[in-house]
Every structure is written in structure tokens, then in C-alpha cells.
Design a protein around this motif. Structure first.
Motif, short mmCIF file in Angstrom:
data_model
loop_
_atom_site.label_atom_id
_atom_site.label_comp_id
_atom_site.label_asym_id
_atom_site.label_seq_id
_atom_site.Cartn_x
_atom_site.Cartn_y
_atom_site.Cartn_z
N PHE A 22 -8.50 3.15 -4.47
CA PHE A 22 -7.07 3.09 -4.18
C PHE A 22 -6.33 2.40 -5.33
O PHE A 22 -6.54 1.22 -5.60
CB PHE A 22 -6.80 2.34 -2.87
N GLY A 23 -5.49 3.13 -6.03
CA GLY A 23 -4.71 2.57 -7.12
C GLY A 23 -5.46 2.39 -8.42
O GLY A 23 -4.86 2.08 -9.45
N HIS A 24 -6.81 2.51 -8.37
CA HIS A 24 -7.66 2.41 -9.56
C HIS A 24 -7.56 1.08 -10.31
O HIS A 24 -7.68 1.05 -11.54
CB HIS A 24 -7.36 3.57 -10.53
N GLU B 22 -10.89 2.91 1.59
CA GLU B 22 -11.37 3.67 0.46
C GLU B 22 -12.52 2.95 -0.24
O GLU B 22 -12.59 1.72 -0.23
CB GLU B 22 -10.24 3.93 -0.54
N THR C 281 -1.42 -2.31 -6.17
CA THR C 281 -2.76 -2.87 -6.01
C THR C 281 -2.85 -3.62 -4.68
O THR C 281 -1.97 -4.41 -4.34
CB THR C 281 -3.08 -3.82 -7.17
N ASN D 183 -10.63 -2.48 2.55
CA ASN D 183 -9.83 -1.27 2.69
C ASN D 183 -10.74 -0.08 2.95
O ASN D 183 -11.93 -0.09 2.63
CB ASN D 183 -9.02 -1.06 1.40
N ARG E 181 -2.41 -3.75 7.19
CA ARG E 181 -1.28 -2.82 7.30
C ARG E 181 -0.21 -3.26 8.28
O ARG E 181 0.80 -2.57 8.44
CB ARG E 181 -1.79 -1.43 7.71
N ARG F 104 0.82 -1.21 0.00
CA ARG F 104 0.00 0.00 0.00
C ARG F 104 0.85 1.26 0.00
O ARG F 104 0.51 2.26 -0.64
CB ARG F 104 -0.92 -0.02 1.23
N SER F 105 1.99 1.24 0.73
CA SER F 105 2.85 2.41 0.80
C SER F 105 3.53 2.70 -0.54
O SER F 105 4.03 3.80 -0.76
CB SER F 105 3.91 2.22 1.88
N LYS F 106 3.52 1.72 -1.43
CA LYS F 106 4.11 1.89 -2.76
C LYS F 106 3.03 2.15 -3.82
O LYS F 106 3.33 2.19 -5.01
CB LYS F 106 4.89 0.63 -3.14
N CYS F 107 1.79 2.29 -3.33
CA CYS F 107 0.64 2.50 -4.22
C CYS F 107 0.41 1.32 -5.15
O CYS F 107 -0.13 1.47 -6.26
CB CYS F 107 0.79 3.79 -5.02
#
Length: 253
Positions: free
Chosen positions: A130-132, A113, A102, A111, A180, A97-100
Motif C-alpha cells: 500500500f503506497g509503496h 495488504e 503512507t 494493514n 480506519r 489511507r483514503s488519500k493514499c
């Protein structure tokens, strides 16, 4: 570990029963043109499960939580516990997640979002804020592809059992985390999701992980279940068949 089950409960504080039978949808549940429950809409989980699946104290990075695992503990083998401890220590930079990246399945569902769902008789399309990324759940009777393919979101094939959508997910790439704090996935895990309505604005989501063929590369989880509720942000569109730009509305239509 064979047969061991962990049940994750609703974050609203209601201990929902861990039952296998198909729940029935109440009156007012939206229906698609084929008569199936229609999950079309924008949804957001209020479970807080992404901060940690097991009970945890507050940290600078998140609130405390009572956990969503029945029995409170995910049954890892010692080597997997060591890996999770390393993940936790490096979580500020090691969490995908911290690297964006998936978030993967099922983490993208619970999550914080929102996600948007479009439903047709042959499939459901899930768009994540998140990340689309875009996930497709095929409901046209097709099977998983032959061999093992490494997908961030897995390969999803669904069918209906009454008013419950049952989704079989395989072919993970083993690169995703489950929350997380370092709980992690494996490319050998097999996921079965169960989606059903509590009412027209609330989804009950239950997921069961089982170990796939051969020894697990990441953990000894044999089976575990998650049940929580997601609340609708917008009402469903009655005849949506194509993807529209992702948007949020503060009030239900």
C-alpha cells in the motif's frame, strides 16, 4: 494513565498470554547467515485490526470484529475522544489511507495488504504494497538521531534479545491513523515492537506504545500492546541482499 497497559490479541481467536519474556523459536525456523531468525519473505496479516482496534459492528466499509485490545478500550482523555469522534465522522475522506498516504507505523504492519521483508545483519528493509513506502529497521547498533525529526514511518533501531527482534521507534510526525475508524497517532509517542516466530510461516508481532516527552498532543495512551499473527505468502530467499521488485505468489514455495 502511567503504567496502564492494553494487550491486543491474535485475530485467529487465540488469546495469547501478554508476557514480557522472550519466546523461543521452534524447529524449522529459518536462520540468516549470522544465526538470527530470518524474516525475509512476503507476509500478510490476517488480524483484521485495520478495520478497528476496538470491538465493532459490521459497517458498509468493513466486517465486524471482536477487537484486539485487552480490556477492549483505548484509554483516551476526553479531548482526544472528541478528536477521534471527529475523525470517525469524516473517515471517508479524512483517513490518510483514503488519500493514499503512507499508513505509518505500526498500521502498515497489520494493514490488509502484504509487505515484503529483506534482512541483512545490519538492517531489515520493509516494502509495503500500500503506497509503496520503504521502512528500514537498523540493527547495527546505531542510535536515534539527535532532536525530533518528523517521519511518517518513525525512526527504527533494533536489537536482538535471543530469537526476538526488539525495535525501538521514535520521531513520528503525528499525521497517521492507527486504523480506519479514527484512532490516531501522535508525534510524541514512543513505540517498541517485538517480532518473533511462532513457526517458520507465522510471525508473532507485539507492539507497545508509550507516551513520549511532554504531554501527548493527541491522546493519553500510556502503554498498549498488540499481539497478532502474520502468515507467510512466500518462503524466504536464502541469500537475498538487495531489493527486488515486489511480487506476490499464491502458493508457498
Amino acid at each position: 494513565m502511567s503504567g496502564r497497559t492494553l494487550v491486543l490479541l491474535a485475530a485467529v481467536g487465540l488469546a495469547l498470554p501478554a508476557i514480557a519474556q522472550t519466546p523461543s523459536s521452534g524447529p524449522g525456523v529459518p536462520r540468516a547467515s549470522d544465526g538470527k531468525p530470518d524474516f525475509t519473505g512476503i507476509w500478510q496479516s490476517l488480524s483484521g485490526a485495520d478495520y478497528g482496534l476496538e470491538p465493532h459492528l459490521a459497517t458498509k466499509n468493513g466486517p465486524p470484529g471482536v477487537g484486539v485490545v485487552e480490556g477492549n478500550v483505548i484509554p483516551y482523555q476526553p479531548a482526544a475522544l472528541e478528536r477521534r469522534a471527529k475523525n470517525f465522522a469524516a473517515r471517508a475522506t479524512a483517513d490518510p489511507r483514503s488519500k493514499c498516504f503512507t499508513l505509518g507505523t505500526p498500521r502498515g504492519i497489520y494493514n490488509n495488504e502484504p509487505l515484503q521483508i529483506f534482512q541483512r545483519p545490519r538492517d531489515l528493509t520493509l516494502l509495503f504494497e500500500f503506497g509503496h513506502p520503504v521502512r528500514t529497521i537498523h540493527t547495527n547498533g546505531t542510535e536515534h538521531p539527535d532532536g525530533h525529526i518528523d517521519f511518517w514511518l518513525g525512526d527504527s533501531r533494533g536489537h536482538w534479545e535471543g530469537d526476538t527482534l526488539v525495535v525501538d521507534v521514535t520521531d513520528f510526525n503525528g499525521e497517521t491513523w492507527l486504523d480506519r475508524v479514527g484512532n490516531f497517532n501522535s508525534d510524541e509517542l514512543h513505540l517498541v515492537e517485538r517480532w518473533s516466530f511462532v513457526d517458520r510461516n507465522t510471525i508473532r508481532y507485539r507492539a507497545t506504545f508509550t507516551r513520549g516527552r511532554g504531554p501527548s498532543k493527541c491522546c493519553s495512551i500510556a502503554a498498549w500492546n498488540r499481539t497478532f499473527r502474520s502468515l507467510r505468502i512466500t518462503a524466504p530467499r536464502s541469500s537475498t541482499t538487495s531489493i527486488i521488485p515486489f511480487h506476490l505468489r499464491s502458493k508457498q514455495r
